[in-house]
Design a protein around this motif. Structure first.
Motif, PDB file in Angstrom:
ATOM      1  N   VAL A  98       0.824  -1.206   0.000  1.00 62.04           N
ATOM      2  CA  VAL A  98       0.000   0.000   0.000  1.00 62.04           C
ATOM      3  C   VAL A  98       0.859   1.257   0.000  1.00 62.04           C
ATOM      4  N   GLY A  99       1.890   1.261   0.840  1.00 62.56           N
ATOM      5  CA  GLY A  99       2.723   2.454   0.951  1.00 62.56           C
ATOM      6  C   GLY A  99       3.270   2.942  -0.380  1.00 62.56           C
ATOM      7  N   PRO A 100       3.955   2.089  -1.156  1.00 65.71           N
ATOM      8  CA  PRO A 100       4.444   2.530  -2.464  1.00 65.71           C
ATOM      9  C   PRO A 100       3.329   3.004  -3.389  1.00 65.71           C
ATOM     10  N   ILE A 102       0.558   4.561  -2.433  1.00 65.28           N
ATOM     11  CA  ILE A 102       0.196   5.916  -2.008  1.00 65.28           C
ATOM     12  C   ILE A 102       1.283   6.906  -2.415  1.00 65.28           C
ATOM     13  N   VAL A 103       2.541   6.482  -2.336  1.00 64.72           N
ATOM     14  CA  VAL A 103       3.639   7.356  -2.773  1.00 64.72           C
ATOM     15  C   VAL A 103       3.452   7.754  -4.233  1.00 64.72           C
ATOM     16  N   HIS A 104       3.064   6.808  -5.073  1.00 69.26           N
ATOM     17  CA  HIS A 104       2.971   7.068  -6.508  1.00 69.26           C
ATOM     18  C   HIS A 104       1.643   7.678  -6.927  1.00 69.26           C
ATOM     19  N   TRP A 105       0.534   7.277  -6.286  1.00 70.91           N
ATOM     20  CA  TRP A 105      -0.784   7.693  -6.779  1.00 70.91           C
ATOM     21  C   TRP A 105      -1.647   8.410  -5.749  1.00 70.91           C
ATOM     22  N   GLY A 106      -1.210   8.447  -4.504  1.00 72.56           N
ATOM     23  CA  GLY A 106      -2.040   9.048  -3.468  1.00 72.56           C
ATOM     24  C   GLY A 106      -2.096  10.559  -3.555  1.00 72.56           C
ATOM     25  N   THR A 107      -3.160  11.134  -3.002  1.00 74.75           N
ATOM     26  CA  THR A 107      -3.275  12.587  -2.907  1.00 74.75           C
ATOM     27  C   THR A 107      -2.343  13.096  -1.812  1.00 74.75           C
ATOM     28  N   GLU A 108      -2.134  14.384  -1.773  1.00 76.42           N
ATOM     29  CA  GLU A 108      -1.286  14.957  -0.730  1.00 76.42           C
ATOM     30  C   GLU A 108      -1.890  14.700   0.645  1.00 76.42           C
ATOM     31  N   LEU A 318       8.810   1.451  -9.936  1.00 81.43           N
ATOM     32  CA  LEU A 318       8.328   0.267  -9.247  1.00 81.43           C
ATOM     33  C   LEU A 318       9.010  -0.985  -9.796  1.00 81.43           C
ATOM     34  N   ALA A 319       8.687  -2.108  -9.208  1.00 80.61           N
ATOM     35  CA  ALA A 319       9.338  -3.349  -9.600  1.00 80.61           C
ATOM     36  C   ALA A 319       8.977  -3.714 -11.042  1.00 80.61           C
ATOM     37  N   PRO A 320       9.911  -4.297 -11.792  1.00 82.73           N
ATOM     38  CA  PRO A 320       9.656  -4.670 -13.193  1.00 82.73           C
ATOM     39  C   PRO A 320       8.802  -5.920 -13.280  1.00 82.73           C
ATOM     40  N   ASP A 321       7.775  -5.898 -14.127  1.00 81.89           N
ATOM     41  CA  ASP A 321       6.886  -7.046 -14.188  1.00 81.89           C
ATOM     42  C   ASP A 321       7.537  -8.245 -14.865  1.00 81.89           C
ATOM     43  N   LYS A 322       8.400  -8.026 -15.853  1.00 78.51           N
ATOM     44  CA  LYS A 322       9.023  -9.149 -16.551  1.00 78.51           C
ATOM     45  C   LYS A 322       9.912  -9.945 -15.603  1.00 78.51           C
ATOM     46  N   GLU A 323      10.847  -9.264 -14.989  1.00 80.80           N
ATOM     47  CA  GLU A 323      11.785  -9.953 -14.100  1.00 80.80           C
ATOM     48  C   GLU A 323      11.069 -10.543 -12.885  1.00 80.80           C
ATOM     49  N   THR A 324      10.077  -9.814 -12.379  1.00 78.32           N
ATOM     50  CA  THR A 324       9.346 -10.305 -11.217  1.00 78.32           C
ATOM     51  C   THR A 324       8.555 -11.557 -11.555  1.00 78.32           C
ATOM     52  N   SER A 325       7.952 -11.616 -12.737  1.00 78.02           N
ATOM     53  CA  SER A 325       7.176 -12.795 -13.116  1.00 78.02           C
ATOM     54  C   SER A 325       8.070 -14.020 -13.264  1.00 78.02           C
ATOM     55  N   VAL A 326       9.276 -13.838 -13.805  1.00 79.65           N
ATOM     56  CA  VAL A 326      10.210 -14.961 -13.914  1.00 79.65           C
ATOM     57  C   VAL A 326      10.576 -15.477 -12.527  1.00 79.65           C
TER      58      VAL A 326
END
Length: 399
Positions: A98-100, A102-108, A318-326
């Motif tokens: 959740v924290g990341p 809110i950092v990227h998309w949360g309101t002030e 954020l974390a890469p989806d390709k590498e994370t999926s592998v």
């Protein structure tokens, strides 16, 4: 290839190691041994103490309560925590999911309200994703939120929700546009689990671990409960799930291989001390040698995959989806095979639970692992889901 860490990262590792040596008292370790929340361990006091050190969110921007530390500092922290079997479930969702987001998309306002308590380790979060008719296919979420003036009215249910009974906040996936294509009408919300109209019913897994079904019956939450853009929650979620899978705990985290290494070392020790059917130590049997060698290859590959993800994350975002999926494929597919090997090697002793500590090798850890990994292979998405992502995003295979 040189995988050595810089001097400042190694100095930080020693700081974490000293902290854990002091905090992980016999009482805390005994609590973990009797905790059915495998891998995680739930201890709010330890989480608060880690938060006081500024380590929970060290890689966040300084403006959002972080230290702006490198991802390699985070890797060292995760490795020490996992290798020590330190309790981490209390802050997992808050700091890594959740924290990341809110950092990227949360309101002030959301940042001011939620990020400082997360940074300090003062709050526990749960998240509600899976439903009776929507598991890995989160696009099929049916729990709906309808706008009514300055409020959202939520109806539906969630399954297998972890730690909500101990959480101050719940991150919830809901359908806010009933007519949009299934992935395009979803939104993320942050709500108080104590809100009127929310009922929490415990469900117990075969290893004694509590999850919950959560019912929403005209539960009203403020209009500003949305995290990010309305009807874009699915896409926000995917990015946050990659973050959680990459920087999470257990086998799937950046440091999860260290926990597996400790378990492997324990198996090797038991194999050297226990006699097999031949009367010789188990370690002298070829099938045990093969199983341990295969397990060791798995652990080392986990480490390399984690470092690959970390190297991409270090370049930003954020974390890469390709590498994370592998990495997810490797963990989910092979972990159960090695858990089965450990159980077979230990024989009947591997089935003894924590109620008989004198007869249970490794504090009954392998018995707990065997039962927990059945569900663990589905947590955060099935291996088939990870395989599909790998096929499409990594190998560019046709749909």
């Amino acid at each position: 290839m040189d995988f050595s860490f810089t001097d400042d990262v190694e100095a930080f590792r020693e700081e974490v190691r000293s902290f854990l040596a002091e905090r992980l008292t016999p009482e805390v370790e005994d609590e973990f041994r009797h905790c059915t929340d495998y891998y995680h361990g739930f201890n709010k006091r330890i989480t608060r103490e880690i938060g006081q050190q500024g380590w929970l969110t060290m890689t966040w921007p300084v403006a959002d309560g972080g230290r702006g530390a490198s991802i390699w500092h985070r890797v060292a922290f995760d490795e020490e925590m996992a290798g020590a079997h330190a309790p981490m479930a209390s802050h997992q969702v808050a700091a890594n999911f959740v924290g990341p987001g809110i950092v990227h998309w949360g309101t002030e306002d959301q940042k001011r309200k939620h990020l400082p308590p997360i940074t300090r380790g003062e709050v526990t979060w749960a998240f509600g994703l899976t439903e009776p008719n929507a598991g890995t296919d989160l696009g099929s979420v049916e729990t709906r939120a309808d706008r009514d003036g300055d409020e959202w009215v939520i109806n539906g249910s969630k399954m297998y929700t972890e730690h909500i009974q101990d959480s101050e906040w719940l991150c919830l996936m809901v359908r806010t546009d009933q007519d949009a294509p299934k992935h395009r009408g979803l939104s993320l919300m942050v709500i108080d689990p104590g809100t009127r109209g929310i009922q929490i019913t415990p469900l117990w897994t075969m290893d004694g671990y509590r999850v919950n079904q959560v019912f929403f019956d005209d539960a009203r939450v403020p209009a500003d409960s949305l995290i990010g853009e309305e009807n874009r929650g699915f896409y926000h979620l995917i990015a946050s799930l990659n973050q959680s899978r990459a920087a999470g705990i257990g086998g799937s985290g950046l440091g999860g291989w260290a926990s597996e290494q400790r378990d492997l070392d324990g198996l090797v020790q038991v194999a050297g001390e226990r006699a097999g059917d031949s009367g010789r130590p188990l370690i002298e049997d070829s099938w045990v040698q093969d199983g341990i060698a295969d397990y060791a290859i798995y652990v080392r590959t986990m480490r390399l995959l984690a470092y690959r993800v970390a190297s991409v994350m270090e370049r930003g975002g954020l974390a890469p989806d390709k590498e994370t999926s592998v990495k997810e494929v490797w963990w989910k597919h092979d972990a159960q095979r090695h858990v089965r090997f450990g159980g077979e090697m230990l024989g009947l002793a591997g089935q003894v639970g924590q109620e008989s500590p004198d007869h249970a090798p490794m504090h009954a850890r392998w018995q707990r692992r065997y039962m927990a990994h059945i569900a663990g292979a589905h947590n955060g998405g099935t291996v088939e889901n990870a395989l599909n992502t790998t096929a499409g995003r990594v190998l560019a295979l046709p749909r």
